[in-house]
Design a protein around this motif. Structure first.
Motif, PDB file in Angstrom:
ATOM      1  N   SER A  38       0.130  -8.085 -61.223  1.00  0.00           N
ATOM      2  CA  SER A  38      -0.987  -8.551 -60.379  1.00  0.00           C
ATOM      3  C   SER A  38      -1.253  -7.741 -58.977  1.00  0.00           C
ATOM      4  O   SER A  38      -2.075  -7.840 -58.114  1.00  0.00           O
ATOM      5  CB  SER A  38      -0.755  -9.868 -60.118  1.00  0.00           C
ATOM      6  N   GLY A  39      -0.194  -7.118 -58.770  1.00  0.00           N
ATOM      7  CA  GLY A  39      -0.076  -6.463 -57.350  1.00  0.00           C
ATOM      8  C   GLY A  39       0.600  -7.050 -56.243  1.00  0.00           C
ATOM      9  O   GLY A  39       0.907  -6.654 -55.148  1.00  0.00           O
ATOM     10  N   ILE A  40       1.029  -8.341 -56.516  1.00  0.00           N
ATOM     11  CA  ILE A  40       1.911  -9.145 -55.623  1.00  0.00           C
ATOM     12  C   ILE A  40       3.309  -8.479 -55.747  1.00  0.00           C
ATOM     13  O   ILE A  40       3.794  -8.339 -56.475  1.00  0.00           O
ATOM     14  CB  ILE A  40       1.952 -10.727 -55.973  1.00  0.00           C
ATOM     15  N   ASP A  41       3.675  -8.337 -54.524  1.00  0.00           N
ATOM     16  CA  ASP A  41       5.200  -8.056 -54.365  1.00  0.00           C
ATOM     17  C   ASP A  41       6.263  -9.524 -54.387  1.00  0.00           C
ATOM     18  O   ASP A  41       6.168 -10.326 -53.754  1.00  0.00           O
ATOM     19  CB  ASP A  41       5.474  -7.293 -52.849  1.00  0.00           C
TER      20      ASP A  41
ATOM     21  N   THR B 244      14.770 -21.036 -59.855  1.00  0.00           N
ATOM     22  CA  THR B 244      13.774 -19.777 -59.431  1.00  0.00           C
ATOM     23  C   THR B 244      12.683 -20.246 -58.355  1.00  0.00           C
ATOM     24  O   THR B 244      12.649 -19.574 -57.434  1.00  0.00           O
ATOM     25  CB  THR B 244      12.973 -19.280 -60.662  1.00  0.00           C
ATOM     26  N   SER B 245      12.648 -21.539 -58.132  1.00  0.00           N
ATOM     27  CA  SER B 245      11.459 -21.900 -57.345  1.00  0.00           C
ATOM     28  C   SER B 245      12.151 -22.121 -55.915  1.00  0.00           C
ATOM     29  O   SER B 245      11.328 -22.241 -54.873  1.00  0.00           O
ATOM     30  CB  SER B 245      10.748 -23.089 -57.645  1.00  0.00           C
ATOM     31  N   THR B 246      13.546 -22.285 -55.938  1.00  0.00           N
ATOM     32  CA  THR B 246      14.115 -22.284 -54.457  1.00  0.00           C
ATOM     33  C   THR B 246      14.168 -20.775 -53.800  1.00  0.00           C
ATOM     34  O   THR B 246      14.365 -20.666 -52.764  1.00  0.00           O
ATOM     35  CB  THR B 246      15.454 -22.804 -54.417  1.00  0.00           C
ATOM     36  N   PHE B 247      13.861 -19.754 -54.679  1.00  0.00           N
ATOM     37  CA  PHE B 247      13.854 -18.354 -54.120  1.00  0.00           C
ATOM     38  C   PHE B 247      12.503 -17.743 -54.010  1.00  0.00           C
ATOM     39  O   PHE B 247      12.311 -17.043 -52.973  1.00  0.00           O
ATOM     40  CB  PHE B 247      14.502 -17.541 -54.946  1.00  0.00           C
ATOM     41  N   TYR B 248      11.491 -18.412 -54.554  1.00  0.00           N
ATOM     42  CA  TYR B 248      10.183 -17.695 -54.644  1.00  0.00           C
ATOM     43  C   TYR B 248       9.067 -18.719 -54.396  1.00  0.00           C
ATOM     44  O   TYR B 248       9.140 -19.703 -54.863  1.00  0.00           O
ATOM     45  CB  TYR B 248       9.980 -16.998 -55.779  1.00  0.00           C
ATOM     46  N   SER B 249       7.976 -18.289 -53.623  1.00  0.00           N
ATOM     47  CA  SER B 249       6.695 -19.064 -53.327  1.00  0.00           C
ATOM     48  C   SER B 249       5.922 -19.370 -54.653  1.00  0.00           C
ATOM     49  O   SER B 249       6.113 -18.463 -55.647  1.00  0.00           O
ATOM     50  CB  SER B 249       5.881 -18.277 -52.296  1.00  0.00           C
ATOM     51  N   GLN B 250       5.225 -20.255 -54.903  1.00  0.00           N
ATOM     52  CA  GLN B 250       4.510 -20.654 -56.033  1.00  0.00           C
ATOM     53  C   GLN B 250       3.452 -19.492 -56.381  1.00  0.00           C
ATOM     54  O   GLN B 250       2.999 -19.325 -57.376  1.00  0.00           O
ATOM     55  CB  GLN B 250       3.639 -21.933 -55.570  1.00  0.00           C
ATOM     56  N   ASN B 251       3.040 -18.848 -55.189  1.00  0.00           N
ATOM     57  CA  ASN B 251       1.965 -17.804 -55.475  1.00  0.00           C
ATOM     58  C   ASN B 251       2.807 -16.675 -56.366  1.00  0.00           C
ATOM     59  O   ASN B 251       2.483 -15.932 -57.307  1.00  0.00           O
ATOM     60  CB  ASN B 251       1.622 -17.305 -54.185  1.00  0.00           C
ATOM     61  N   VAL B 252       4.027 -16.125 -55.763  1.00  0.00           N
ATOM     62  CA  VAL B 252       4.838 -15.294 -56.684  1.00  0.00           C
ATOM     63  C   VAL B 252       4.993 -15.854 -58.067  1.00  0.00           C
ATOM     64  O   VAL B 252       5.181 -14.786 -59.211  1.00  0.00           O
ATOM     65  CB  VAL B 252       6.141 -14.911 -55.852  1.00  0.00           C
TER      66      VAL B 252
ATOM     67  N   ARG C 193      18.719  -4.097 -52.173  1.00  0.00           N
ATOM     68  CA  ARG C 193      17.828  -5.147 -52.056  1.00  0.00           C
ATOM     69  C   ARG C 193      16.358  -4.498 -52.035  1.00  0.00           C
ATOM     70  O   ARG C 193      16.167  -3.648 -51.298  1.00  0.00           O
ATOM     71  CB  ARG C 193      18.023  -6.082 -50.921  1.00  0.00           C
ATOM     72  N   ALA C 194      15.503  -4.918 -52.852  1.00  0.00           N
ATOM     73  CA  ALA C 194      14.311  -4.124 -52.805  1.00  0.00           C
ATOM     74  C   ALA C 194      12.635  -5.007 -53.230  1.00  0.00           C
ATOM     75  O   ALA C 194      13.063  -6.197 -53.025  1.00  0.00           O
ATOM     76  CB  ALA C 194      14.172  -3.126 -53.971  1.00  0.00           C
ATOM     77  N   ILE C 195      11.713  -4.309 -53.167  1.00  0.00           N
ATOM     78  CA  ILE C 195      10.699  -5.261 -53.748  1.00  0.00           C
ATOM     79  C   ILE C 195      10.060  -4.608 -55.071  1.00  0.00           C
ATOM     80  O   ILE C 195      10.116  -3.500 -55.274  1.00  0.00           O
ATOM     81  CB  ILE C 195       9.324  -4.805 -52.547  1.00  0.00           C
ATOM     82  N   HIS C 196       9.806  -5.586 -55.880  1.00  0.00           N
ATOM     83  CA  HIS C 196       9.304  -5.338 -57.420  1.00  0.00           C
ATOM     84  C   HIS C 196       7.853  -5.775 -57.151  1.00  0.00           C
ATOM     85  O   HIS C 196       7.408  -6.863 -56.885  1.00  0.00           O
ATOM     86  CB  HIS C 196       9.905  -6.203 -58.324  1.00  0.00           C
ATOM     87  N   ARG C 197       6.949  -4.862 -57.594  1.00  0.00           N
ATOM     88  CA  ARG C 197       5.494  -5.174 -57.590  1.00  0.00           C
ATOM     89  C   ARG C 197       5.236  -5.652 -58.996  1.00  0.00           C
ATOM     90  O   ARG C 197       5.520  -4.929 -59.953  1.00  0.00           O
ATOM     91  CB  ARG C 197       4.761  -3.739 -57.369  1.00  0.00           C
ATOM     92  N   LEU C 198       4.641  -6.791 -58.827  1.00  0.00           N
ATOM     93  CA  LEU C 198       4.194  -7.359 -60.295  1.00  0.00           C
ATOM     94  C   LEU C 198       3.037  -6.870 -60.619  1.00  0.00           C
ATOM     95  O   LEU C 198       2.278  -5.959 -59.852  1.00  0.00           O
ATOM     96  CB  LEU C 198       4.007  -9.022 -59.988  1.00  0.00           C
TER      97      LEU C 198
ATOM     98  N   TRP D 126       4.085 -13.907 -61.454  1.00  0.00           N
ATOM     99  CA  TRP D 126       5.139 -13.538 -62.393  1.00  0.00           C
ATOM    100  C   TRP D 126       5.028 -14.123 -63.610  1.00  0.00           C
ATOM    101  O   TRP D 126       5.188 -13.211 -64.563  1.00  0.00           O
ATOM    102  CB  TRP D 126       6.369 -13.834 -61.728  1.00  0.00           C
ATOM    103  N   SER D 127       4.782 -15.316 -63.850  1.00  0.00           N
ATOM    104  CA  SER D 127       4.645 -15.909 -65.113  1.00  0.00           C
ATOM    105  C   SER D 127       3.267 -16.914 -65.206  1.00  0.00           C
ATOM    106  O   SER D 127       3.675 -18.012 -64.937  1.00  0.00           O
ATOM    107  CB  SER D 127       6.039 -16.653 -65.476  1.00  0.00           C
ATOM    108  N   PRO D 128       2.149 -16.420 -65.550  1.00  0.00           N
ATOM    109  CA  PRO D 128       0.983 -17.223 -65.575  1.00  0.00           C
ATOM    110  C   PRO D 128       1.182 -18.260 -66.734  1.00  0.00           C
ATOM    111  O   PRO D 128       2.198 -18.146 -67.386  1.00  0.00           O
ATOM    112  CB  PRO D 128      -0.222 -16.313 -65.812  1.00  0.00           C
ATOM    113  N   SER D 129       0.253 -18.805 -67.011  1.00  0.00           N
ATOM    114  CA  SER D 129       0.422 -20.103 -68.154  1.00  0.00           C
ATOM    115  C   SER D 129       0.617 -19.566 -69.292  1.00  0.00           C
ATOM    116  O   SER D 129       0.392 -18.205 -69.680  1.00  0.00           O
ATOM    117  CB  SER D 129      -1.171 -20.688 -68.286  1.00  0.00           C
TER     118      SER D 129
END
Length: 167
Positions: A151-154, A28-36, A144-149, A40-43
């Protein structure tokens, strides 16, 4: 061997641990930034997340299944479906148990449950790293689209769907 069963409140900590491990894993980390990833999955000990899962189990609006080892009783993965919305919410497998058929067993069970509850089709927002898994299980790319988490982050996603048929 893998045993599938409905989730219980006592499984929530294991589910959050698996979710965190799967989301923050190498694939997963190869596809998404640390922020996302953090959004997406906090502690796994995040109180809000614990409450969300407890509420989902109590509300009984989505069907959540866990896959556990028949030898050790360890939960290897989980998945959820909301038949009334024809929505496959998730399939997550602990990276320790990846590529052993756990995800296949979960998705097959969720599809059967969805059909049993009247769904004729399932749709989902798949993460980029999970696209090939869902394609292997008969899901088609819609767009292909955007999913809003929450937290409001896309985050980028792939909208997918599959027609369900009784076997």
């Amino acid at each position: 061997m893998i045993n599938l069963r409905p989730v219980t409140i006592s499984d929530v900590k294991d589910i959050l641990r698996i979710h965190y491990a799967a989301v923050h894993g190498l694939a997963t980390s190869t596809f998404y930034s640390q922020n996302v990833l953090e959004s997406w999955s906090p502690s796994p000990t995040n109180e809000r997340r614990l409450k969300q899962f407890h509420q989902a189990i109590q509300d009984n609006t989505e069907i959540i299944m866990v896959a556990e080892s028949t030898e050790t009783g360890i939960i290897m993965g989980f998945g959820s479906v909301v038949p009334s919305q024809q929505e496959l919410r998730a399939v997550y497998v602990d990276p320790t148990f990846a590529r052993r058929g756990v995800g296949t067993k979960i998705i097959t069970s969720l599809e059967e449950l969805a059909v049993h509850h009247g769904a004729h089709k399932l749709h989902l927002d798949a993460s980029l790293n999970a696209e090939s898994f869902y394609c292997r299980h008969g899901y088609s790319i819609v767009e292909r689209a955007i999913h809003r988490l929450n937290s409001g982050i896309d985050m980028e996603c792939i909208k997918m769907s599959k027609e369900l048929h009784l076997h």
